[in-house]
Design an enzyme around this catalytic site. Structure first.
Site, PDB file in Angstrom:
ATOM      1  N   LYS A 111     -84.694  32.982 -13.219  1.00  0.00           N
ATOM      2  CA  LYS A 111     -84.202  31.630 -12.943  1.00  0.00           C
ATOM      3  C   LYS A 111     -85.358  30.651 -12.688  1.00  0.00           C
ATOM      4  CE  LYS A 111     -81.536  32.828  -9.420  1.00  0.00           C
ATOM      5  NZ  LYS A 111     -81.728  34.299  -9.363  1.00  0.00           N
ATOM      6  N   ARG A 154     -74.734  30.423  -3.920  1.00  0.00           N
ATOM      7  CA  ARG A 154     -74.734  31.887  -3.921  1.00  0.00           C
ATOM      8  C   ARG A 154     -73.462  32.462  -3.304  1.00  0.00           C
ATOM      9  NH1 ARG A 154     -80.738  32.459  -4.057  1.00  0.00           N
ATOM     10  NH2 ARG A 154     -81.335  34.649  -4.264  1.00  0.00           N
ATOM     11  N   ARG A 177     -93.381  41.362  -9.976  1.00  0.00           N
ATOM     12  CA  ARG A 177     -93.661  40.050  -9.389  1.00  0.00           C
ATOM     13  C   ARG A 177     -94.224  40.202  -7.981  1.00  0.00           C
ATOM     14  NH1 ARG A 177     -88.723  35.866  -8.954  1.00  0.00           N
ATOM     15  NH2 ARG A 177     -88.225  37.009  -7.057  1.00  0.00           N
ATOM     16  N   ARG A 196     -94.805  38.264  -2.359  1.00  0.00           N
ATOM     17  CA  ARG A 196     -93.530  38.044  -1.666  1.00  0.00           C
ATOM     18  C   ARG A 196     -93.038  39.348  -1.066  1.00  0.00           C
ATOM     19  NH1 ARG A 196     -88.942  34.658  -4.847  1.00  0.00           N
ATOM     20  NH2 ARG A 196     -87.616  35.945  -3.525  1.00  0.00           N
ATOM     21  N   ARG A 220     -80.724  43.107  -2.216  1.00  0.00           N
ATOM     22  CA  ARG A 220     -80.535  41.764  -2.780  1.00  0.00           C
ATOM     23  C   ARG A 220     -79.619  41.833  -4.004  1.00  0.00           C
ATOM     24  NH1 ARG A 220     -86.456  40.276  -3.759  1.00  0.00           N
ATOM     25  NH2 ARG A 220     -85.707  38.347  -4.680  1.00  0.00           N
TER      26      ARG A 220
HETATM   27  P1  AMP Z   1     -84.695  33.473  -4.152  1.00  0.00           P
HETATM   28  O1  AMP Z   1     -86.070  32.863  -4.131  1.00  0.00           O
HETATM   29  O2  AMP Z   1     -83.687  32.590  -4.803  1.00  0.00           O
HETATM   30  O3  AMP Z   1     -84.706  34.871  -4.721  1.00  0.00           O
HETATM   31  O4  AMP Z   1     -84.234  33.624  -2.629  1.00  0.00           O
HETATM   32  C1  AMP Z   1     -84.945  34.432  -1.709  1.00  0.00           C
HETATM   33  C2  AMP Z   1     -84.087  34.649  -0.485  1.00  0.00           C
HETATM   34  O5  AMP Z   1     -83.791  33.391   0.142  1.00  0.00           O
HETATM   35  C3  AMP Z   1     -82.730  35.276  -0.732  1.00  0.00           C
HETATM   36  O6  AMP Z   1     -82.797  36.694  -0.793  1.00  0.00           O
HETATM   37  C4  AMP Z   1     -81.938  34.791   0.478  1.00  0.00           C
HETATM   38  O7  AMP Z   1     -82.290  35.529   1.636  1.00  0.00           O
HETATM   39  C5  AMP Z   1     -82.470  33.374   0.662  1.00  0.00           C
HETATM   40  N1  AMP Z   1     -81.683  32.387  -0.106  1.00  0.00           N
HETATM   41  C6  AMP Z   1     -82.111  31.640  -1.158  1.00  0.00           C
HETATM   42  N2  AMP Z   1     -81.145  30.847  -1.609  1.00  0.00           N
HETATM   43  C7  AMP Z   1     -80.041  31.100  -0.834  1.00  0.00           C
HETATM   44  C8  AMP Z   1     -78.713  30.620  -0.832  1.00  0.00           C
HETATM   45  N3  AMP Z   1     -78.280  29.705  -1.718  1.00  0.00           N
HETATM   46  N4  AMP Z   1     -77.869  31.104   0.119  1.00  0.00           N
HETATM   47  C9  AMP Z   1     -78.270  32.008   1.034  1.00  0.00           C
HETATM   48  N5  AMP Z   1     -79.520  32.525   1.058  1.00  0.00           N
HETATM   49  C10 AMP Z   1     -80.407  32.078   0.134  1.00  0.00           C
END
Ligand code: AMP
Length: 194
Positions: free
Chosen positions: A14, A89, A128, A134, A146
């Protein structure tokens, strides 16, 4: 206005594809993951609260992420459109987003859903993690969690957008340019005036 939800499990690509779409269609890129990580580096209260969820691969509470998106939408009222990456989400988040956008007469144009096999997701995320550092990309148990959270809480959004006729499944396997081309075709079909 062009408002796109770039959707898919963790590791679907994404963020990478959002960068390309942002430039091609001059959109504002809103990634809740990036916004949360920037709160963590700034050591804000919100960041500290979010970190405990993110480290375990759990979702941050809806109210927190909805509040962050609301502020960003207000800050960019002049935008040509937005690309939502990693948001919504949950069904609650999708409903809140619809309310915010519909109130401004600028509904979601389409949800682009990147489809990638589970084994490939794990491979990409571990790869990654080695480069980005990360923490949530380095521990296989957190990665698995996740993906499970995605299946349980996030994947139901496919039906949510399908019901609105806005879901577009995109094959997310292949090279970055191949996937970018598939996305572009779909977005062009959404913007076509013909
Ligand atoms: P991402 O960078 O999108 O993979 O997000 C990393 C982490 O941030 C996720 O595993 C969640 O813990 C948190 N996170 C990101 N976006 C959301 C969202 N829309 N709702 C809830 N948690 C989020």
């Amino acid at each position: 206005m062009l408002n796109l939800v770039l959707f898919g499990p963790p590791g679907a690509g994404k963020g990478t594809q959002a960068e390309f779409l942002t430039v091609s269609y001059q959109l504002i890129h809103l990634s809740t993951g990036d916004l949360l990580r920037s709160e963590i580096s700034g050591q804000t209260r919100l960041g500290l609260e979010a970190k405990s969820f993110m480290d375990k691969g759990e979702l941050v509470p809806d109210a927190v992420v909805i509040g962050m998106i609301k502020l960003k939408l207000e800050a960019h009222s002049e935008a040509r459109g937005f690309i939502f990456d990693g948001f919504p989400r949950t069904v609650e988040q999708a409903q809140a987003l619809d309310e915010m956008l519909n109130a401004g007469g600028m509904p979601i144009s389409g949800m682009l859903s990147l489809e990638v096999e589970r084994q490939e997701l794990i491979k990409r995320l571990l790869g990654r993690g080695m480069v980005s550092g990360r923490a949530d990309d380095q521990d296989q148990a957190v990665i698995e969690n996740r993906i499970n959270v995605y299946v349980e809480k996030t994947a139901p959004l496919i039906k949510y957008y399908e019901a609105q006729g806005k879901h577009f499944g995109i094959n997310g396997m292949g090279t970055i340019p191949e996937i970018a081309e598939r996305l572009k075709k779909t977005v062009d079909s959404l913007t076509c005036q013909c």
